[in-house]
Design an enzyme around this catalytic site. Sequence first.
Site, PDB file in Angstrom:
ATOM      1  CB  CYS A   2      -0.875   0.018   1.250  1.00  0.00           C
ATOM      2  SG  CYS A   2      -1.947  -1.407   1.366  1.00  0.00           S
ATOM      3  NE  ARG A  27       4.362   1.833  -1.153  1.00  0.00           N
ATOM      4  CZ  ARG A  27       5.242   1.751  -0.128  1.00  0.00           C
ATOM      5  NH1 ARG A  27       6.450   2.245  -0.271  1.00  0.00           N
ATOM      6  NH2 ARG A  27       4.928   1.172   1.005  1.00  0.00           N
ATOM      7  CD1 TRP A  74      -0.653  -5.659  -4.011  1.00  0.00           C
ATOM      8  CD2 TRP A  74       0.094  -6.390  -2.049  1.00  0.00           C
ATOM      9  NE1 TRP A  74      -0.083  -6.892  -4.209  1.00  0.00           N
ATOM     10  CE2 TRP A  74       0.388  -7.365  -3.033  1.00  0.00           C
ATOM     11  CE3 TRP A  74       0.488  -6.635  -0.739  1.00  0.00           C
ATOM     12  CZ2 TRP A  74       1.045  -8.565  -2.742  1.00  0.00           C
ATOM     13  CZ3 TRP A  74       1.141  -7.826  -0.451  1.00  0.00           C
ATOM     14  CH2 TRP A  74       1.406  -8.777  -1.435  1.00  0.00           C
ATOM     15  CG  ASN A 100       1.712  -0.072   3.939  1.00  0.00           C
ATOM     16  OD1 ASN A 100       1.272  -1.162   3.589  1.00  0.00           O
ATOM     17  ND2 ASN A 100       2.980   0.276   3.790  1.00  0.00           N
ATOM     18  N   GLY A 101      -0.242  -2.004   6.125  1.00  0.00           N
ATOM     19  CA  GLY A 101       0.170  -3.000   7.124  1.00  0.00           C
ATOM     20  C   GLY A 101      -0.956  -3.985   7.361  1.00  0.00           C
ATOM     21  CD  GLU A 483      17.528 -13.109  -9.058  1.00  0.00           C
ATOM     22  OE1 GLU A 483      17.031 -13.723  -8.099  1.00  0.00           O
ATOM     23  OE2 GLU A 483      17.084 -12.021  -9.467  1.00  0.00           O
ATOM     24  CE  LYS A 487      14.402 -10.502 -11.153  1.00  0.00           C
ATOM     25  NZ  LYS A 487      14.680 -11.018  -9.877  1.00  0.00           N
ATOM     26  CD  GLU A 490      10.558 -11.447  -9.856  1.00  0.00           C
ATOM     27  OE1 GLU A 490       9.855 -11.051  -8.924  1.00  0.00           O
ATOM     28  OE2 GLU A 490      11.798 -11.384  -9.824  1.00  0.00           O
ATOM     29  CG  HIS A 506      20.306 -36.998  -8.376  1.00  0.00           C
ATOM     30  ND1 HIS A 506      20.757 -38.279  -8.136  1.00  0.00           N
ATOM     31  CD2 HIS A 506      21.418 -36.239  -8.511  1.00  0.00           C
ATOM     32  CE1 HIS A 506      22.071 -38.293  -8.090  1.00  0.00           C
ATOM     33  NE2 HIS A 506      22.510 -37.065  -8.301  1.00  0.00           N
ATOM     34  CE  LYS A 605      11.789  -3.157  -5.889  1.00  0.00           C
ATOM     35  NZ  LYS A 605      12.584  -4.129  -6.698  1.00  0.00           N
TER      36      LYS A 605
HETATM   37  C1  AGP Z   1      12.667  -9.788  -6.467  1.00  0.00           C
HETATM   38  O1  AGP Z   1      12.711  -9.949  -7.915  1.00  0.00           O
HETATM   39  C2  AGP Z   1      11.385 -10.272  -5.945  1.00  0.00           C
HETATM   40  N1  AGP Z   1      10.356  -9.356  -6.404  1.00  0.00           N
HETATM   41  C3  AGP Z   1      11.289 -10.574  -4.466  1.00  0.00           C
HETATM   42  O2  AGP Z   1      11.650 -11.921  -4.358  1.00  0.00           O
HETATM   43  C4  AGP Z   1      12.202  -9.783  -3.469  1.00  0.00           C
HETATM   44  O3  AGP Z   1      13.544 -10.096  -3.716  1.00  0.00           O
HETATM   45  C5  AGP Z   1      11.854 -10.247  -2.041  1.00  0.00           C
HETATM   46  O4  AGP Z   1      10.509  -9.906  -1.787  1.00  0.00           O
HETATM   47  C6  AGP Z   1      12.757  -9.613  -0.972  1.00  0.00           C
HETATM   48  O5  AGP Z   1      12.600  -8.218  -1.009  1.00  0.00           O
HETATM   49  P1  AGP Z   1      13.672  -7.297  -0.211  1.00  0.00           P
HETATM   50  O6  AGP Z   1      14.997  -7.519  -0.860  1.00  0.00           O
HETATM   51  O7  AGP Z   1      13.160  -5.911  -0.381  1.00  0.00           O
HETATM   52  O8  AGP Z   1      13.678  -7.753   1.223  1.00  0.00           O
END
Ligand code: AGP
Length: 610
Positions: A2, A27, A74, A100-101, A483, A487, A490, A506, A605
């Site tokens: 949010c 966000r 959100w 927010n929270g 990673e 990418k 997501e 395996h 984010k």
């Molecule tokens: C990153 O591509 C992702 N959107 C997500 O996994 C992110 O890395 C994770 O939520 C941790 O966020 P932070 O680094 O702000 O703690």
Amino acid sequence: MCGIVGYVGSKNALEILLGGLRRLEYRGYDSAGYAVQSADGLIIRRCRGRVADLEALDPGDAVKATAGIAHTRWATHGEPSERNAHPQMDSTGRIALVHNGIIENYRALRRELQAQGIEFKSDTDTEVIAQLVGLEVTAGKGLFESVRSALARVQGAYGIAVISTLEPGTMVAARHGSPLVVGVGESEFIVASDVAAIISHTRDVIFLGEGEVVSVGLDGMSSDRTPGLLRDRVETVEWDLAEIEKNGFSHYMLKEIFSQPESLTNAFLGRIDLDEGTAHLGGLGLTPADMNAVQRIIITACGTSWHAALIGKYLIESLARVPVDVEYASEFRYRDFVISPGSIMFVISQSGETADTLAALRACRSRGCRVFGIVNVVGSTIARETDAGVYIHAGPEIGVASTKAFTSQVMVLSLVAMAFGRARGVLSRAQGVELAREIKLIPGKVSKILESSDVIASLAREFTFARNFLYLGRGYNYPVALEGALKLKEISYIHAEGYPAAEMKHGPIALIDEEMPVLVIAVKDAAYDKILSNIQEVRARRGRVLAVATEGDEEISSVSDHVLWVPAAVDPLMPLLTVIPLQLLAYHVATARGCDVDKPRNLAKSVTVE
Ligand code: AGP
């Protein structure tokens, strides 16, 4: 997550509120709304959808207001809808509140209030706070005291801003677990979830402390923390809005991928010592003797930051000979973990607000373990709650999929490994000097890889309709395979799985057929011969191979369908290079599929909920 914006002053509040919401769109959200004070009471506008949809609503007399609050939601409790959008009101309609929270005890409080005859209009946890504040106001308290009393009843995380019809020109704000910043202008205040919504109006800000409640208005600012003026807490934010704008790139993510030569430079600038072959990380506050005394390091994080943490393990164990445990924060925080003597923890977080990582930090500190942050956002909660730390200086990362923050996290971990290795005498000065020289060459090597973006874009079109992807790597490049898969997942919504290359036999090898693209990180490192065998195993089952390979390798093309080239570098620094083509591949596949690259579906984010 949010986004919150609040304004009190003498300017057009609605313009400032809506402009602030637009700055917070990155966000991630699903509905939006605002409430402003008018001579006839509060004017509320809310809708499901984007800020543009909110702006399309007839504002009426809201255009005359000089005080108000606004929100992008959100959804956590209650589906995205107008009735669940913020601001939420109390039953009398005198109180409007944005949040927010997550309020963890909202169900019990809701039942208690309903038993008193309060009728709820939404499914949100937030409305409980608004109703509690309303009851306190009805009992005769002022807004500031009413908010404090209400918050004393709630458990959980909140950043809130509240206005009332009873106190025109006054706004109360508070935070606990969700960040809140107060912009201090000339006879005006702007409250927001982060500085992006504030710096076009003022660079002077106050970061609210944990549990703090403030009141801002035409008579100034007061806090339950430090009564009287808070001018001595004002900090000046250096970020330029230009850093936040796209600068001509089609997406924030692409801009951030291309800014990595600069962000990587900023990560080591002023920290590398070419004479002594070490790194100076003053923010850690650790002497060489302190580093020598460390017996074990725990690194905890989430998502992409966890992948950086895993690379950190390989770096620190190899260069500094310190055992490292890497933990998913969401698991670690609930486990009855053991902190052995001489242990320290690193927490890695781009946003500095990830709830699970923050909780793991607190759990570790509560057992007397020192915790150090590797964080991007200055002044973030995690940064403030660690004993010390190192900012990665990657600048604001707007794209939900983390790219430049990841490589800067890995760069900082390389510096940590170097500093510990030299302090413990396991990395010689000559080795340190060589590594320092190699580090300084990395930004140029990344720039070279970025030149292949168009080639990768045309290759990416071949995989527009792929349904699955396998990413394989060994050693330092195994976390890079994880990673790369994240990418792709997501932002393109293609299922992708990262795996240690040798583990493929395996089980996952059963997945290989002509429909399964397999990306293999096959650079000229210690594992090269073994990884070639893995490629052969894939080819024998008609799998399509995309290899990430070292420039000049004459063998790899004969066993791969496509090759993505990277310059040579020492093994410990290869992740900083091999991840770049994977970032570009994910980006180009996602854009070929028409996906919303900067705001992928279902993602936020900063995951400040658990
Ligand atoms: C990153 O591509 C992702 N959107 C997500 O996994 C992110 O890395 C994770 O939520 C941790 O966020 P932070 O680094 O702000 O703690």
